[in-house]
Motif scaffolding. Structure first.
Motif, PDB file in Angstrom:
ATOM      1  N   TYR A 121     -36.733 -21.159  65.963  1.00 41.85           N
ATOM      2  CA  TYR A 121     -36.905 -20.251  67.095  1.00 41.85           C
ATOM      3  C   TYR A 121     -36.179 -20.759  68.335  1.00 41.85           C
ATOM      4  N   ILE A 122     -36.071 -22.078  68.467  1.00 44.25           N
ATOM      5  CA  ILE A 122     -35.400 -22.642  69.632  1.00 44.25           C
ATOM      6  C   ILE A 122     -33.887 -22.461  69.527  1.00 44.25           C
TER       7      ILE A 122
ATOM      8  N   TYR B 255     -28.133 -20.287  75.757  1.00 45.99           N
ATOM      9  CA  TYR B 255     -28.061 -21.099  76.970  1.00 45.99           C
ATOM     10  C   TYR B 255     -26.691 -21.743  77.101  1.00 45.99           C
TER      11      TYR B 255
ATOM     12  N   MET C  64     -38.087 -30.405  72.975  1.00 45.76           N
ATOM     13  CA  MET C  64     -37.123 -29.829  72.033  1.00 45.76           C
ATOM     14  C   MET C  64     -36.664 -30.872  71.029  1.00 45.76           C
TER      15      MET C  64
ATOM     16  N   ALA D 152     -42.520 -21.857  71.292  1.00 43.72           N
ATOM     17  CA  ALA D 152     -42.133 -22.733  70.190  1.00 43.72           C
ATOM     18  C   ALA D 152     -42.506 -24.186  70.459  1.00 43.72           C
ATOM     19  N   VAL D 153     -42.640 -24.563  71.726  1.00 45.44           N
ATOM     20  CA  VAL D 153     -42.955 -25.971  71.988  1.00 45.44           C
ATOM     21  C   VAL D 153     -44.445 -26.180  72.208  1.00 45.44           C
TER      22      VAL D 153
ATOM     23  N   LEU E 229     -36.302 -32.779  78.244  1.00 43.76           N
ATOM     24  CA  LEU E 229     -35.713 -32.370  76.963  1.00 43.76           C
ATOM     25  C   LEU E 229     -36.555 -32.802  75.764  1.00 43.76           C
TER      26      LEU E 229
ATOM     27  N   TYR F 134     -36.089 -23.140  81.101  1.00 44.68           N
ATOM     28  CA  TYR F 134     -36.282 -21.755  81.527  1.00 44.68           C
ATOM     29  C   TYR F 134     -35.811 -20.792  80.446  1.00 44.68           C
ATOM     30  N   LEU F 135     -34.806 -21.221  79.684  1.00 47.94           N
ATOM     31  CA  LEU F 135     -34.276 -20.364  78.630  1.00 47.94           C
ATOM     32  C   LEU F 135     -34.976 -20.601  77.302  1.00 47.94           C
ATOM     33  N   MET F 136     -35.768 -21.655  77.222  1.00 51.47           N
ATOM     34  CA  MET F 136     -36.408 -21.990  75.953  1.00 51.47           C
ATOM     35  C   MET F 136     -37.681 -21.171  75.770  1.00 51.47           C
ATOM     36  N   PRO F 137     -37.972 -20.763  74.545  1.00 53.87           N
ATOM     37  CA  PRO F 137     -39.252 -20.109  74.305  1.00 53.87           C
ATOM     38  C   PRO F 137     -40.381 -21.134  74.361  1.00 53.87           C
TER      39      PRO F 137
ATOM     40  N   GLN G  67     -24.444 -20.644  80.186  1.00 54.12           N
ATOM     41  CA  GLN G  67     -24.833 -21.607  81.213  1.00 54.12           C
ATOM     42  C   GLN G  67     -24.024 -21.454  82.501  1.00 54.12           C
TER      43      GLN G  67
ATOM     44  N   LEU H  77     -32.544 -25.894  81.351  1.00 55.29           N
ATOM     45  CA  LEU H  77     -32.715 -25.557  79.932  1.00 55.29           C
ATOM     46  C   LEU H  77     -34.091 -24.976  79.585  1.00 55.29           C
TER      47      LEU H  77
ATOM     48  N   ALA I 230     -34.208 -14.610  77.450  1.00 52.58           N
ATOM     49  CA  ALA I 230     -35.256 -15.630  77.454  1.00 52.58           C
ATOM     50  C   ALA I 230     -36.627 -14.982  77.556  1.00 52.58           C
TER      51      ALA I 230
ATOM     52  N   ALA J 264     -32.024 -19.511  71.261  1.00 51.63           N
ATOM     53  CA  ALA J 264     -32.135 -19.658  72.713  1.00 51.63           C
ATOM     54  C   ALA J 264     -31.182 -20.738  73.198  1.00 51.63           C
ATOM     55  N   LEU J 265     -31.049 -21.785  72.400  1.00 51.11           N
ATOM     56  CA  LEU J 265     -30.156 -22.883  72.767  1.00 51.11           C
ATOM     57  C   LEU J 265     -28.706 -22.405  72.799  1.00 51.11           C
TER      58      LEU J 265
ATOM     59  N   TRP K 226     -37.444 -13.272  74.232  1.00 54.14           N
ATOM     60  CA  TRP K 226     -37.671 -14.243  73.167  1.00 54.14           C
ATOM     61  C   TRP K 226     -39.032 -14.901  73.327  1.00 54.14           C
TER      62      TRP K 226
ATOM     63  N   TRP L 261     -42.840 -27.139  83.802  1.00 48.67           N
ATOM     64  CA  TRP L 261     -41.730 -27.502  82.916  1.00 48.67           C
ATOM     65  C   TRP L 261     -40.807 -26.313  82.724  1.00 48.67           C
ATOM     66  N   LYS L 262     -41.414 -25.153  82.495  1.00 54.82           N
ATOM     67  CA  LYS L 262     -40.641 -23.955  82.183  1.00 54.82           C
ATOM     68  C   LYS L 262     -39.923 -23.411  83.413  1.00 54.82           C
TER      69      LYS L 262
END
Lengths: 286, 284
Positions: free
Chosen positions: A261-262, A269, A27, B112-113, A24, B106-109, A273, B104, A217, A265-266, A220, B157-158
């Motif tokens: 941008y996140i 999710y 993020m 952006a990271v 995590l 997998y759903l994140m762009p 979920q 999580l 996803a 998507a968050l 995006w 990670w993704k």
């Protein structure tokens, strides 16, 4: 029976907690940095890329001073990020709308109807699913050029409407539905159209939610398609292809852009979920 | 199950038309492209295009890197997700938090990271700090062959979460009673793992392996994020070559390269399917 809580119990949990935090962290860090002032971030990002063995980057965990400067900049005074963000929203909405109509109908046809060539067609879909974009871009491009759609938004949107992977995913779920559902519906006088709308779609809720979230996803995080099809139209690029540009230019507001941008998507999710977990669990993925 | 043919038409035709239009028909049409020279007369040149492309050093480089990266990524992803799902399976029902946090990304762009990645792997950044603390010397992660490390890490990670979820679904479908019975019979943990768990999850394990490999061929994304549009040679992928040729409007080469790769992909997955059939029969 009371389970014993030995050393292994805590080691296992400790290990998993560390894993989860590491996963995590990107993020969390993005959100923390997004509340730094622009000047602070610019100064910090300037310490990057120094190849001297004497110098380290500053250790920087959270903003020195809480500031909404970056957000103010990207949302109000400077619209570069916002315009690209709107492009991303446009692509995602258009692709998902098309898929919402085409993917479940196709899956329904492939799972609950018997017609000549069905298994052959399904086999072709599996073959297409195995092919990476490097290969499928060729047939796509040939058609797009014939239709004169290259360098337009449709070049990105149209081929993705028929995404073989999501047809496969939803079809595998529908195959598992009992045929009695259809029989009961037809005894009550419902034709295939009504059965599809009133029975099949509601029953498929988990896998449709899962497919929608997974597809979002993908949309995006679009990279290959816009980079290939829209080489001459930088104004049509989604935000996802432009982040390394932002990082290179050292604008100072790249973290607020990333956080912005996140966020969608968050939300997607958190909302889907349960669907993803149960949808994938119930699907006959073999 | 509906058997009347006219019922299927409204459901089948829209999707079918799109698949035919964008994928199936032009796929065969493209074969014509790959054997002609693209000039005004569009003369038939046989396998000349194939010979040219295969002799092109950039194509060779891209193909080699794409295959190498996928050979690193797919098995690594498969093994890690299997181990992680075994661990997660032992902490149920409290595993929800871990499961969510693994899924999580997998759903994140990942676009952006990417900035975080660039920071972590900077020459003066945290990863090198850690290396330094462990007594090793600093590494230039963002150049040359070392670039592969952050790229593979970002890929893992993704994609880890999705594979873990499929493995977990298979593990949880195994009835607890089987293990209780085995324990009563005196089977050890290892015996249970190999005699009960493994045979029962072979289909899912195979699926994860295929999906991992499909995704590993898409690794261009991560390369673009970390290495940029013109990456160093060790991470120059086939997609870079294709984009380059496409930019030069050399459709003959794009098509030829794509179909060469398609043959490789089909052969690879053909072998995998064959192995799975054998493995399944061996276990039964």
């Amino acid at each position: 029976m009371q389970k014993k809580r030995g050393l292994g119990f805590f080691l296992l949990r400790g290990f998993l907690v560390i894993m989860a935090v590491l996963i995590l962290l990107p993020m969390i860090q993005t959100f923390l940095y997004s509340f730094s002032s622009i000047g602070e971030m610019k100064a910090y990002m300037k310490t990057r890329g120094n190849l001297s063995t004497e110098v380290w980057m500053d250790a920087h965990l959270s903003p020195n001073m809480f500031s909404l400067g970056q957000y103010y900049r990207i949302l109000i005074t400077d619209n570069t990020v916002l315009r690209l963000f709107v492009n991303s929203v446009f692509y995602s909405v258009m692709i998902l709308l098309g898929q919402a109509v085409l993917v479940p109908t196709m899956s329904f046809a492939l799972s609950k109807f018997r017609f000549p060539g069905r298994d052959g067609l399904f086999f072709i879909i599996i073959l297409l699913m195995l092919l990476p974009f490097q290969v499928t871009m060729v047939p796509n491009v040939l058609t797009l050029r014939a239709l004169g759609l290259t360098d337009t938004v449709w070049a990105v949107i149209l081929p993705l409407w028929f995404s073989p992977f999501y047809i496969f995913l939803v079809r595998q779920f529908m195959v598992g539905l009992p045929n009695e559902l259809l029989e009961a519906a037809s005894i009550d006088g419902a034709g295939p159209g009504r059965t599809y709308l009133n029975i099949i779609l509601p029953v498929c809720r988990p896998i449709l939610g899962a497919a929608a979230a997974l597809s979002f996803a993908d949309c995006w995080n679009l990279v290959e398609q816009p980079l290939t099809y829209l080489t001459n139209r930088m104004d049509l690029q989604p935000l996802s292809t432009m982040f390394n540009q932002l990082a290179k230019e050292n604008t100072g507001f790249e973290f607020a852009g990333a956080a912005l941008y996140i966020l969608p998507a968050l939300f997607i999710y958190l909302f889907f979920q349960e669907d993803i977990l149960s949808g994938l669990q119930l699907t006959e993925l073999k | 199950m509906y058997t009347r043919k006219r019922y299927v038409i409204p459901f089948l035709i829209p999707g079918m038309a799109g698949l035919l239009l964008f994928y199936i028909v032009p796929f065969f049409g493209g074969i014509w492209y790959s054997v002609t020279d693209g000039s005004f007369e569009n003369a038939f040149v046989g396998i000349d295009n194939y010979r040219n492309v295969w002799n092109n050093p950039m194509f060779q480089l891209g193909l080699k890197n794409t295959l190498e990266l996928s050979v690193i990524c797919a098995p690594l992803l498969w093994i890690l997700s299997f181990l992680l799902s075994l661990l997660l399976n032992r902490v149920r029902p409290a595993g929800t938090f871990f499961r969510s946090s693994v899924l999580l990304p997998y759903l994140m762009p990942s676009s952006a990271v990417l900035i975080i990645w660039l920071l972590w792997f900077d020459f003066g950044g945290p990863v090198n700090h850690l290396l330094n603390a462990l007594g090793a010397s600093r590494v230039q992660w963002l150049q040359g062959g070392e670039l592969r490390f952050p790229i593979v890490l970002m890929f893992l990670w993704k994609n880890l979460g999705f594979c873990v979820i499929i493995f977990m679904a298979a593990l949880q479908a195994i009835p607890e009673a089987l293990y209780e019975y085995a324990t009563l019979e005196g089977a050890s943990y290892a015996q249970q793992a190999f005699r009960i768990t493994l045979p029962l999850i072979v289909p899912s394990a195979f699926l994860v392996f295929i999906l991992a490999w499909i995704n590993a061929f898409k690794i261009f994304k991560e390369v673009y994020f970390i290495g940029g549009a013109y990456p160093d040679e060790p991470v120059y992928t086939l997609q870079n070559y294709m984009n380059n040729m496409y930019g030069k409007l050399n459709y003959q080469n794009v098509t030829t390269a794509a179909y060469s790769f398609a043959v490789i992909v089909f052969v690879l997955f053909g072998i995998l399917f064959w192995i799975q059939k054998r493995a399944q029969r061996g276990l039964n």
